[in-house]
Design a protein around this motif. Sequence first.
Motif, mmCIF file in Angstrom:
data_model
loop_
_atom_site.group_PDB
_atom_site.id
_atom_site.type_symbol
_atom_site.label_atom_id
_atom_site.label_comp_id
_atom_site.label_asym_id
_atom_site.label_seq_id
_atom_site.Cartn_x
_atom_site.Cartn_y
_atom_site.Cartn_z
ATOM 1 N N MET A 217 48.723 17.149 -38.005
ATOM 2 C CA MET A 217 47.841 17.660 -39.046
ATOM 3 C C MET A 217 48.394 18.992 -39.550
ATOM 4 O O MET A 217 48.788 19.853 -38.758
ATOM 5 C CB MET A 217 46.424 17.868 -38.499
ATOM 6 C CG MET A 217 45.788 16.635 -37.904
ATOM 7 S SD MET A 217 44.149 16.968 -37.192
ATOM 8 C CE MET A 217 43.217 17.354 -38.693
ATOM 9 N N GLU A 264 35.909 20.898 -38.151
ATOM 10 C CA GLU A 264 35.365 19.599 -38.540
ATOM 11 C C GLU A 264 36.478 18.587 -38.815
ATOM 12 O O GLU A 264 36.378 17.415 -38.419
ATOM 13 C CB GLU A 264 34.477 19.748 -39.770
ATOM 14 C CG GLU A 264 33.769 18.460 -40.175
ATOM 15 C CD GLU A 264 32.817 18.646 -41.341
ATOM 16 O OE1 GLU A 264 32.309 17.630 -41.858
ATOM 17 O OE2 GLU A 264 32.586 19.813 -41.744
ATOM 18 N N LYS A 265 37.555 19.033 -39.457
ATOM 19 C CA LYS A 265 38.689 18.135 -39.704
ATOM 20 C C LYS A 265 39.313 17.663 -38.388
ATOM 21 O O LYS A 265 39.645 16.484 -38.237
ATOM 22 C CB LYS A 265 39.738 18.852 -40.569
ATOM 23 C CG LYS A 265 39.367 18.986 -42.036
ATOM 24 C CD LYS A 265 40.470 19.681 -42.815
ATOM 25 C CE LYS A 265 40.132 19.784 -44.296
ATOM 26 N NZ LYS A 265 40.083 18.468 -44.966
ATOM 27 N N ASN A 268 36.911 15.218 -36.602
ATOM 28 C CA ASN A 268 36.931 13.894 -37.227
ATOM 29 C C ASN A 268 38.188 13.120 -36.839
ATOM 30 O O ASN A 268 38.132 11.907 -36.588
ATOM 31 C CB ASN A 268 36.844 14.037 -38.749
ATOM 32 C CG ASN A 268 35.473 14.499 -39.218
ATOM 33 O OD1 ASN A 268 34.488 14.373 -38.496
ATOM 34 N ND2 ASN A 268 35.409 15.051 -40.420
#
Length: 289
Positions: A217, A264-265, A268
Amino acid sequence: MARRVMEWAGRADYMGGIPRKIVIGAVGSLSKAWVSFLNSTTVHNADTLLHLVRSRPNGLPLITVSNHMSTLDDPLLWGFKGFPICDANLSRWVLAAEDICFKSSPLSYFFRLGKCIPITRGGGIYQEHMNEALERLSEGAWLHTFPEGKVCQEDSPIRRLKWGTASLIVRAPVTPIVLPIVHKGFEQVMPDKSSRGKRPPFPLCNKEIRIIVGEPMEFDIPKMSQVATSLSRKMSHSTLGWPSICPGGLDETAQRCLYSAISEKIQNAMEKLRIFGKSFTNSKDQNPC
């Protein structure tokens, strides 16, 4: 500046690095034996993790994040076949609970040699040892964190993440690559309670372990900071006296928005891996070939 617990023992040049090599080699060998030979372990997408550990560009920091199923997730998580767990130079740094791993001088010395950084739970994201973790990232190191903040042995959705990991991502001079990992089975290898109602003295054998490695990410921190600043203007929060930070000298409200968005990313992404891991296991059970 607050005192850093035995930081000198964690330095690579301490006694020529020999004590570190001994501890990491011994712990790594035991972990590999337990994970690779005494239990059945399946790893999905291991090559991505191996590539980032061994071959990422010089100076580019790596943060791996995972769920926390047992007190031995680290180092057992790195004990699968093919992983260089005994290499002190490639070994991760890891945030470790001060009240468990650093409650005595011998334990502090041992865990420092094992490249552990003490974190005071409840001490906030700007405590002094978080600055130490930031220094390791500034050197391009690999850092592992358990952003849920505590062990949970239930097979349940990923919990809301603490903001410490997000703050390190934002504050690092070079934005780290973040790699999510989800695992299942370590709660059986080291359960909080065995059949006798107590934690077993040694890890158990003949268990099924699954490790699901996700995809890297990347975070566009300047862009996310702009969005957080815009959102913060519509909000009001009680303040804790956080310092203004770069980029843009974000105030505390903007920091909260930014850390929440990053967390939050990551949450998830971890939850998707958890769901994939369950379907991956079910299909494997149905199609043993």
